[in-house]
Each structure stands twice: as C-alpha cells, then as structure tokens.
Scaffold this motif. Structure first.
Motif, PDB file in Angstrom:
ATOM      1  N   PHE A 265      31.949  57.038  39.597  1.00  0.00           N
ATOM      2  CA  PHE A 265      31.519  58.221  40.348  1.00  0.00           C
ATOM      3  C   PHE A 265      30.793  59.216  39.445  1.00  0.00           C
ATOM      4  N   THR A 266      30.502  58.809  38.207  1.00  0.00           N
ATOM      5  CA  THR A 266      29.817  59.704  37.267  1.00  0.00           C
ATOM      6  C   THR A 266      28.508  59.057  36.802  1.00  0.00           C
ATOM      7  N   SER A 267      27.877  59.707  35.860  1.00  0.00           N
ATOM      8  CA  SER A 267      26.630  59.171  35.305  1.00  0.00           C
ATOM      9  C   SER A 267      26.872  57.942  34.438  1.00  0.00           C
ATOM     10  N   HIS A 268      28.137  57.618  34.175  1.00  0.00           N
ATOM     11  CA  HIS A 268      28.464  56.433  33.382  1.00  0.00           C
ATOM     12  C   HIS A 268      28.412  55.146  34.203  1.00  0.00           C
ATOM     13  N   ALA A 269      28.077  55.250  35.485  1.00  0.00           N
ATOM     14  CA  ALA A 269      28.009  54.068  36.362  1.00  0.00           C
ATOM     15  C   ALA A 269      26.737  53.284  36.072  1.00  0.00           C
ATOM     16  N   LYS A 270      26.646  52.790  34.864  1.00  0.00           N
ATOM     17  CA  LYS A 270      25.492  52.001  34.429  1.00  0.00           C
ATOM     18  C   LYS A 270      25.718  50.534  34.812  1.00  0.00           C
ATOM     19  N   PRO A 271      24.678  49.707  34.776  1.00  0.00           N
ATOM     20  CA  PRO A 271      24.840  48.286  35.123  1.00  0.00           C
ATOM     21  C   PRO A 271      25.931  47.579  34.324  1.00  0.00           C
ATOM     22  N   ARG A 272      26.108  47.957  33.060  1.00  0.00           N
ATOM     23  CA  ARG A 272      27.130  47.327  32.221  1.00  0.00           C
ATOM     24  C   ARG A 272      28.534  47.526  32.788  1.00  0.00           C
ATOM     25  N   ARG A 273      28.779  48.629  33.494  1.00  0.00           N
ATOM     26  CA  ARG A 273      30.098  48.918  34.055  1.00  0.00           C
ATOM     27  C   ARG A 273      30.502  47.897  35.122  1.00  0.00           C
ATOM     28  N   PHE A 274      29.527  47.295  35.775  1.00  0.00           N
ATOM     29  CA  PHE A 274      29.862  46.285  36.784  1.00  0.00           C
ATOM     30  C   PHE A 274      30.549  45.084  36.135  1.00  0.00           C
ATOM     31  N   SER A 275      30.140  44.783  34.905  1.00  0.00           N
ATOM     32  CA  SER A 275      30.808  43.725  34.149  1.00  0.00           C
ATOM     33  C   SER A 275      32.247  44.126  33.844  1.00  0.00           C
ATOM     34  N   ASP A 276      32.459  45.415  33.516  1.00  0.00           N
ATOM     35  CA  ASP A 276      33.823  45.909  33.265  1.00  0.00           C
ATOM     36  C   ASP A 276      34.688  45.771  34.521  1.00  0.00           C
ATOM     37  N   VAL A 277      34.081  46.007  35.665  1.00  0.00           N
ATOM     38  CA  VAL A 277      34.826  45.882  36.927  1.00  0.00           C
ATOM     39  C   VAL A 277      35.267  44.438  37.133  1.00  0.00           C
ATOM     40  N   THR A 278      34.385  43.477  36.868  1.00  0.00           N
ATOM     41  CA  THR A 278      34.769  42.073  37.049  1.00  0.00           C
ATOM     42  C   THR A 278      35.852  41.662  36.053  1.00  0.00           C
ATOM     43  N   ASP A 279      35.833  42.232  34.849  1.00  0.00           N
ATOM     44  CA  ASP A 279      36.897  41.954  33.878  1.00  0.00           C
ATOM     45  C   ASP A 279      38.226  42.515  34.382  1.00  0.00           C
ATOM     46  N   ASN A 280      38.169  43.678  35.019  1.00  0.00           N
ATOM     47  CA  ASN A 280      39.375  44.280  35.587  1.00  0.00           C
ATOM     48  C   ASN A 280      39.924  43.420  36.728  1.00  0.00           C
ATOM     49  N   VAL A 281      39.031  42.874  37.536  1.00  0.00           N
ATOM     50  CA  VAL A 281      39.425  41.955  38.612  1.00  0.00           C
ATOM     51  C   VAL A 281      40.143  40.746  38.020  1.00  0.00           C
ATOM     52  N   PHE A 282      39.580  40.209  36.951  1.00  0.00           N
ATOM     53  CA  PHE A 282      40.146  39.046  36.279  1.00  0.00           C
ATOM     54  C   PHE A 282      41.568  39.343  35.788  1.00  0.00           C
ATOM     55  N   TYR A 283      41.757  40.519  35.194  1.00  0.00           N
ATOM     56  CA  TYR A 283      43.079  40.879  34.681  1.00  0.00           C
ATOM     57  C   TYR A 283      44.071  41.070  35.835  1.00  0.00           C
ATOM     58  N   TRP A 284      43.613  41.630  36.953  1.00  0.00           N
ATOM     59  CA  TRP A 284      44.514  41.812  38.093  1.00  0.00           C
ATOM     60  C   TRP A 284      45.012  40.464  38.602  1.00  0.00           C
ATOM     61  N   ASN A 285      44.134  39.464  38.610  1.00  0.00           N
ATOM     62  CA  ASN A 285      44.561  38.125  39.010  1.00  0.00           C
ATOM     63  C   ASN A 285      45.693  37.626  38.118  1.00  0.00           C
ATOM     64  N   PHE A 286      45.604  37.935  36.832  1.00  0.00           N
ATOM     65  CA  PHE A 286      46.675  37.566  35.900  1.00  0.00           C
ATOM     66  C   PHE A 286      47.972  38.284  36.251  1.00  0.00           C
ATOM     67  N   VAL A 287      47.887  39.565  36.547  1.00  0.00           N
ATOM     68  CA  VAL A 287      49.080  40.337  36.917  1.00  0.00           C
ATOM     69  C   VAL A 287      49.753  39.718  38.146  1.00  0.00           C
ATOM     70  N   VAL A 288      48.949  39.338  39.140  1.00  0.00           N
ATOM     71  CA  VAL A 288      49.490  38.730  40.357  1.00  0.00           C
ATOM     72  C   VAL A 288      50.109  37.375  40.050  1.00  0.00           C
ATOM     73  N   LEU A 289      49.388  36.521  39.338  1.00  0.00           N
ATOM     74  CA  LEU A 289      49.892  35.178  39.050  1.00  0.00           C
ATOM     75  C   LEU A 289      51.131  35.209  38.163  1.00  0.00           C
TER      76      LEU A 289
END
Length: 199
Positions: A160-184
């Motif tokens: 929601f800030t000016s830091h929402a650069k394209p690279r941050r989308f990769s960070d989001v997918t890494d966060n998704v990956f880690y959440w899958n680990f938490v669930v499993l």
C-alpha cells in the motif's frame, strides 16, 4: 591476442519467482531447519509415548474443538493463499492487496484459536513430560504461525506504499510458499497432539 567476451546484462530481470529468487532459497533453508526442529520434537513425543504405560501422563487428552477448528481453517486458507500466488505472478496489485489483507485476517484468527488451544490442552507445561513436550510442539508451530503472520502484515503494508515495486510480487509468492509449509507442518501435529492421546 586475448579475446575478451563482454555482454550487456542490463536488460536481465532483477528478480524472479520460485527457484529463480534468492529469498526463495532462503525460505527453503529456513523450512529445512524448522522441519528438523519439528522432527526432533515429534521424536521426543513418540519416545515418551512408547516408554510410558499410560498416555497422556497425569492428564486427559486435549479438547478436540480448538485444534479441529484450526485444522479446518488451515485447509480452507489454501484457497486464498494459492489465489494470492496466482495474482502476484500476474503483478495484479489491487488483487494482491485484497488477498494479503484476507491472509492477514486468517492468520490473526488462527492465533486467537491457538490461544484457546493452549487453554484446552488439559495439562500445564510443567505438569509432566507429556505436558512439556506438548507445549513445546505447540509453541514451535505457534512461532511459525506468528512469523508468517508478521511477514504477511509487513508485505500488506508495503503493497500500500511506494515500495510496491515489481520485485515485491516475488516476495509475496515466497510468503505464499512459506504459508503452505505452515499448513502442511500442522496436519501431522494435529493428529499427534489431538488424536494419539486418544488411542
């Protein structure tokens, strides 16, 4: 005469998704270490279970409802989590923001439920070896849940800030990956903590 090969790499992408991302490998290493921690704790639980004639020791099994509600919510969270992955790879900022808010709320609800689960273990951490190992395993997983929630909230704010650069989308997918680990990681722990004492 020496020939020098020079290539302009200025046009190469500065970030990637999955294994093409440095943070993804960091998350993989982190999960491997955490997985070993879980394996050691589960091994201690199973050892105590095997050498004690009665299980649980000096306590009744945990109440089923907190862990069961959590497990249901964990499984349902895979749906918005995977959708978050999809829209992040498409660089859809508006949808990523909505998904991160939803995942943050899910994490908060799960932390609240975890508080109820601790309250319904029917043993204290210092009551017996059983109490100690159950509290240890649940605390380990709670740490992972809280860590991922913190990461998700930080990413939500950044998007929601000016830091929402394209690279941050990769960070989001890494966060998704880690959440899958938490669930499993939670699924076998749920069986171990809530159902093994009922065998």
């Amino acid at each position: 005469m020496k020939q020098q090969i020079v290539q302009n790499v200025g046009e190469l992408p500065t970030y990637g998704f999955g294994p093409r991302s440095g943070p993804w490998w960091g998350a993989m290493s982190f999960m491997a270490l955490e997985g070993m921690g879980f394996a050691i704790a589960v091994g201690a639980y199973l050892y105590l279970y095997a050498v004690n004639p009665t299980w649980p020791i000096g306590a009744s099994p945990p109440d089923l409802w907190p862990g069961s509600v959590e497990t249901t919510l964990y499984l349902l969270s895979i749906i918005p989590n995977q959708y978050t992955n999809r829209v992040a790879r498409r660089h859809n900022l508006r949808k990523v923001r909505v998904c991160l808010i939803i995942m943050s709320l899910i994490g908060i609800v799960l932390l609240v439920l975890r508080g109820f689960e601790f309250a319904h273990l029917n043993t204290r951490w210092d009551n017996s070896a059983y109490g100690s190992v159950v509290w240890l395993i649940l605390s380990l997983h709670t740490t992972h849940l809280a860590t991922d929630l913190g990461d998700t909230i930080v990413l939500t704010v950044l998007m929601f800030t000016s830091h929402a650069k394209p690279r941050r989308f990769s960070d989001v997918t890494d966060n998704v990956f880690y959440w899958n680990f938490v669930v499993l990681a939670w699924l076998p722990l749920y069986i171990l903590l809530d159902w093994v004492p009922r065998l």
